[in-house]
Design a protein around this motif. Structure first.
Motif, PDB file in Angstrom:
ATOM      1  N   THR A   1       0.813  -1.221   0.000  1.00 54.38           N
ATOM      2  CA  THR A   1       0.000   0.000   0.000  1.00 54.38           C
ATOM      3  C   THR A   1       0.845   1.269   0.000  1.00 54.38           C
ATOM      4  O   THR A   1       0.319   2.365  -0.165  1.00 54.38           O
ATOM      5  CB  THR A   1      -0.916   0.013   1.237  1.00 54.38           C
ATOM      6  OG1 THR A   1      -0.093  -0.213   2.388  1.00 54.38           O
ATOM      7  CG2 THR A   1      -1.983  -1.065   1.165  1.00 54.38           C
ATOM      8  N   GLY A   2       2.159   1.142   0.218  1.00 55.93           N
ATOM      9  CA  GLY A   2       3.033   2.323   0.357  1.00 55.93           C
ATOM     10  C   GLY A   2       3.484   2.875  -0.987  1.00 55.93           C
ATOM     11  O   GLY A   2       3.095   2.385  -2.054  1.00 55.93           O
TER      12      GLY A   2
ATOM     13  N   ARG B   1      -3.315  -2.531   9.628  1.00 57.19           N
ATOM     14  CA  ARG B   1      -4.280  -1.497   9.243  1.00 57.19           C
ATOM     15  C   ARG B   1      -5.011  -1.887   7.952  1.00 57.19           C
ATOM     16  O   ARG B   1      -6.184  -1.579   7.759  1.00 57.19           O
ATOM     17  CB  ARG B   1      -3.500  -0.186   9.021  1.00 57.19           C
ATOM     18  CG  ARG B   1      -4.309   1.048   8.765  1.00 57.19           C
ATOM     19  CD  ARG B   1      -3.410   2.201   8.330  1.00 57.19           C
ATOM     20  NE  ARG B   1      -2.832   1.982   6.997  1.00 57.19           N
ATOM     21  CZ  ARG B   1      -3.467   2.173   5.850  1.00 57.19           C
ATOM     22  NH1 ARG B   1      -4.718   2.602   5.851  1.00 57.19           N
ATOM     23  NH2 ARG B   1      -2.865   1.948   4.695  1.00 57.19           N
ATOM     24  N   SER B   2      -4.297  -2.569   7.065  1.00 51.11           N
ATOM     25  CA  SER B   2      -4.833  -2.869   5.733  1.00 51.11           C
ATOM     26  C   SER B   2      -5.277  -4.317   5.562  1.00 51.11           C
ATOM     27  O   SER B   2      -6.094  -4.614   4.675  1.00 51.11           O
ATOM     28  CB  SER B   2      -3.756  -2.585   4.674  1.00 51.11           C
ATOM     29  OG  SER B   2      -3.180  -1.325   4.865  1.00 51.11           O
TER      30      SER B   2
ATOM     31  N   TYR C   1       1.317  -9.843   7.661  1.00 51.38           N
ATOM     32  CA  TYR C   1       2.679 -10.353   7.543  1.00 51.38           C
ATOM     33  C   TYR C   1       2.844 -11.793   8.016  1.00 51.38           C
ATOM     34  O   TYR C   1       3.849 -12.419   7.742  1.00 51.38           O
ATOM     35  CB  TYR C   1       3.652  -9.436   8.277  1.00 51.38           C
ATOM     36  CG  TYR C   1       3.783  -8.146   7.510  1.00 51.38           C
ATOM     37  CD1 TYR C   1       4.393  -8.121   6.260  1.00 51.38           C
ATOM     38  CD2 TYR C   1       3.243  -6.964   8.003  1.00 51.38           C
ATOM     39  CE1 TYR C   1       4.477  -6.960   5.521  1.00 51.38           C
ATOM     40  CE2 TYR C   1       3.325  -5.795   7.271  1.00 51.38           C
ATOM     41  CZ  TYR C   1       3.941  -5.804   6.035  1.00 51.38           C
ATOM     42  OH  TYR C   1       4.010  -4.657   5.309  1.00 51.38           O
TER      43      TYR C   1
ATOM     44  N   THR D   1      14.684  -2.261   1.124  1.00 49.57           N
ATOM     45  CA  THR D   1      14.946  -1.730   2.460  1.00 49.57           C
ATOM     46  C   THR D   1      16.451  -1.706   2.731  1.00 49.57           C
ATOM     47  O   THR D   1      17.174  -2.572   2.255  1.00 49.57           O
ATOM     48  CB  THR D   1      14.245  -2.664   3.473  1.00 49.57           C
ATOM     49  OG1 THR D   1      12.924  -2.868   3.008  1.00 49.57           O
ATOM     50  CG2 THR D   1      14.208  -2.086   4.840  1.00 49.57           C
TER      51      THR D   1
ATOM     52  N   ARG E   1      21.273  -4.413   3.334  1.00 48.19           N
ATOM     53  CA  ARG E   1      22.135  -4.072   2.185  1.00 48.19           C
ATOM     54  C   ARG E   1      23.629  -4.279   2.425  1.00 48.19           C
ATOM     55  O   ARG E   1      24.348  -4.692   1.527  1.00 48.19           O
ATOM     56  CB  ARG E   1      21.937  -2.590   1.797  1.00 48.19           C
ATOM     57  CG  ARG E   1      20.708  -2.322   0.995  1.00 48.19           C
ATOM     58  CD  ARG E   1      20.657  -0.846   0.606  1.00 48.19           C
ATOM     59  NE  ARG E   1      19.310  -0.472   0.235  1.00 48.19           N
ATOM     60  CZ  ARG E   1      18.753   0.705   0.509  1.00 48.19           C
ATOM     61  NH1 ARG E   1      19.442   1.647   1.143  1.00 48.19           N
ATOM     62  NH2 ARG E   1      17.522   0.955   0.135  1.00 48.19           N
TER      63      ARG E   1
ATOM     64  N   CYS F   1      17.891   5.121  -3.079  1.00 49.59           N
ATOM     65  CA  CYS F   1      17.424   5.797  -4.298  1.00 49.59           C
ATOM     66  C   CYS F   1      18.381   6.870  -4.835  1.00 49.59           C
ATOM     67  O   CYS F   1      18.352   7.170  -6.031  1.00 49.59           O
ATOM     68  CB  CYS F   1      16.036   6.393  -4.062  1.00 49.59           C
ATOM     69  SG  CYS F   1      15.861   7.234  -2.486  1.00 49.59           S
TER      70      CYS F   1
ATOM     71  N   GLY G   1      10.675  10.376  -1.761  1.00 50.56           N
ATOM     72  CA  GLY G   1      11.691   9.499  -1.204  1.00 50.56           C
ATOM     73  C   GLY G   1      11.496   9.244   0.282  1.00 50.56           C
ATOM     74  O   GLY G   1      12.085   8.319   0.841  1.00 50.56           O
TER      75      GLY G   1
ATOM     76  N   ASN H   1      13.232   8.335  -8.390  1.00 52.63           N
ATOM     77  CA  ASN H   1      13.569   7.675  -7.118  1.00 52.63           C
ATOM     78  C   ASN H   1      12.677   6.501  -6.769  1.00 52.63           C
ATOM     79  O   ASN H   1      13.115   5.591  -6.066  1.00 52.63           O
ATOM     80  CB  ASN H   1      13.570   8.685  -5.971  1.00 52.63           C
ATOM     81  CG  ASN H   1      12.291   9.471  -5.862  1.00 52.63           C
ATOM     82  OD1 ASN H   1      11.936  10.204  -6.783  1.00 52.63           O
ATOM     83  ND2 ASN H   1      11.585   9.323  -4.757  1.00 52.63           N
ATOM     84  N   THR H   2      11.422   6.467  -7.250  1.00 54.79           N
ATOM     85  CA  THR H   2      10.611   5.287  -6.911  1.00 54.79           C
ATOM     86  C   THR H   2      10.562   4.273  -8.058  1.00 54.79           C
ATOM     87  O   THR H   2      10.094   3.171  -7.865  1.00 54.79           O
ATOM     88  CB  THR H   2       9.169   5.644  -6.478  1.00 54.79           C
ATOM     89  OG1 THR H   2       8.489   6.255  -7.574  1.00 54.79           O
ATOM     90  CG2 THR H   2       9.148   6.548  -5.265  1.00 54.79           C
TER      91      THR H   2
ATOM     92  N   GLY I   1      15.005   4.092  -8.782  1.00 56.26           N
ATOM     93  CA  GLY I   1      15.548   4.212  -7.423  1.00 56.26           C
ATOM     94  C   GLY I   1      14.943   3.234  -6.432  1.00 56.26           C
ATOM     95  O   GLY I   1      15.382   3.171  -5.278  1.00 56.26           O
ATOM     96  N   ALA I   2      13.930   2.453  -6.837  1.00 53.57           N
ATOM     97  CA  ALA I   2      13.297   1.542  -5.866  1.00 53.57           C
ATOM     98  C   ALA I   2      12.670   0.350  -6.590  1.00 53.57           C
ATOM     99  O   ALA I   2      13.356  -0.611  -6.912  1.00 53.57           O
ATOM    100  CB  ALA I   2      12.277   2.299  -5.008  1.00 53.57           C
TER     101      ALA I   2
END
Ligand code: NAP
Length: 353
Positions: A14-15, A41-42, A71, A107, A111, A150, A181, A329-330, A333-334
């Motif tokens: 959802t993000g 929440r979702s 999750y 995330t 990394r 990103c 970002g 960036n999304t 970058g993601a």
């Protein structure tokens, strides 16, 4: 595996980054969004009811009707894309990798770990081999592979051909980073309108350590050997919606003029271009020659947001050569970066399917 495509799950669906995954995977030739996961929440709602869709085109229909799971769900998809916040990613991503999923994560949590590949397929595709050590060390059936921060990804895409041709010695970079970002709702509007925020927690350190890992070596006996050039970063948040701009000065080990640097950018192709991966941009670096480009609102979507756009290549009286690089960036970058990583794993026969 109905329709022949590989089912994938999206964590943090959802993000900001999760929505990009859903958008970019719509109609993907190899992958099909089968499971969507978000917070309590979702969970239990349909995706369209749980999600405040904030991207330009409409939410893909197939995703809209999917249930959002929590999750603790027993996911069936062999490939899991993660857009989770760092604070919850560690436990969830490790649990899924242990159970046999390929976790492709945005995330920062994993990394820099010594057995986790941090990948840009044009830059260090050979680092995929670290998943063998990871599985052996941790006794996992699956694995975690990560894509960079990103800002770091666009910096490193630009630096790669320069490092190969001239050897990097020192890099000074000042960023002007988009508000998206910071996730949603991110930076409060009253902090952002008519303002620049000269601090993004942890970002300057990531620019240095991630660039060195990405442009360094890997061999199974010695692990990762980070590159030794020095990076000094200033990271700033600016009132731009999408697209990070970075002003970069570079000192090389060998002599290079601005024309040599432009030629290195324009000639650069990597493994995704060689393999013609579905998300690969035709050229990883696009050079603009106008004196006032690239600009985020005009150039961030070039090559479907998957390229780094470079401009203003010129002499730098301090370090030798300087230029501007801009990237989405999304997308690159993601989410787009993680999808390109998954495509590389597929052609390398490393997906658990
Ligand atoms: P975001 O818009 O805040 O979305 C976060 C997502 O995680 C939502 O789906 C949210 O679900 C879920 N979530 C939030 N708190 C949770 C919790 N306690 N437990 C489980 N799920 C939770 O963030 P984002 O911008 O998409 O960023 C996601 C990750 O990608 C972060 O680690 C970020 O650093 C990284 N990243 C972001 C960018 C970028 O440009 N935005 C670029 C590269 C990497 P609900 O809606 O159900 O709360």
């Amino acid at each position: 595996m109905h329709d022949g495509r590989i089912p994938v799950a999206v964590l943090g669906a959802t993000g900001n980054v999760g929505q990009r995954f859903v958008q970019l995977l719509d109609g993907h030739p190899w992958f099909r969004v089968a499971e969507l996961v978000a917070s309590e929440r979702s969970a239990g709602k349909r995706y369209d009811a749980a999600t405040d869709w904030r991207l330009g085109a409409a939410m893909p229909e197939a995703a809209a009707a999917l249930p959002v799971q929590g999750y603790d769900a027993d996911l069936q998809s062999p490939v899991v894309f993660s857009g989770l916040p760092g604070e919850v990613a560690e436990e969830i991503e490790q649990r899924l990798a242990a159970r046999g999923h390929a976790v492709l994560s945005n995330t920062s949590t994993h990394r820099m770990e010594p057995d986790v590949p941090l990948l840009i397929p044009e830059v260090n595709p050979d680092h995929v081999r670290a998943i063998e050590a990871q599985r052996a060390n941790r006794g996992w059936k699956g694995y975690i592979a990560t894509n960079p921060n990103c800002s770091a990804i666009h910096l490193v895409l630009a630096l790669k051909p320069l490092h190969d041709a001239f050897g990097l010695d020192a890099v000074l970079v000042a960023t002007l980073q988009a508000v998206s970002g910071a996730g949603y709702p991110g930076v409060p509007s009253l902090d952002m309108i008519d303002n620049v925020v000269p601090y993004i927690g942890g970002e300057e350190d990531k620019m240095q350590t991630e660039a060195q890992k990405l442009l360094g070596g890997y061999d199974p006996a010695r692990g990762f050997q980070p590159a030794t050039f020095v990076v000094s970063a200033h990271c700033n948040r600016v009132p731009v919606r999408d697209g990070h701009t970075e002003c970069v000065s570079v000192r090389f080990e060998r002599e290079a003029t601005p024309d040599d640097v432009i030629a290195a950018f324009e000639d650069f192709r990597g493994k995704p271009q060689e393999l013609d991966l579905p998300s690969a941009p035709p050229q990883p670096i696009i050079v603009r020659r106008e004196p006032n480009r690239p600009q985020p609102s005009f150039d961030r979507d070039d090559a479907r947001g998957m390229a780094s756009i470079v401009g203003r290549v010129r002499e730098c009286p301090l370090l030798g050569v300087k230029f501007v690089v801009l990237g989405h960036n999304t997308i690159r970058g993601a989410a787009g970066a993680a999808i390109l990583n998954a495509e590389l794993f597929k052609v390398e026969n490393l997906l658990p399917i």
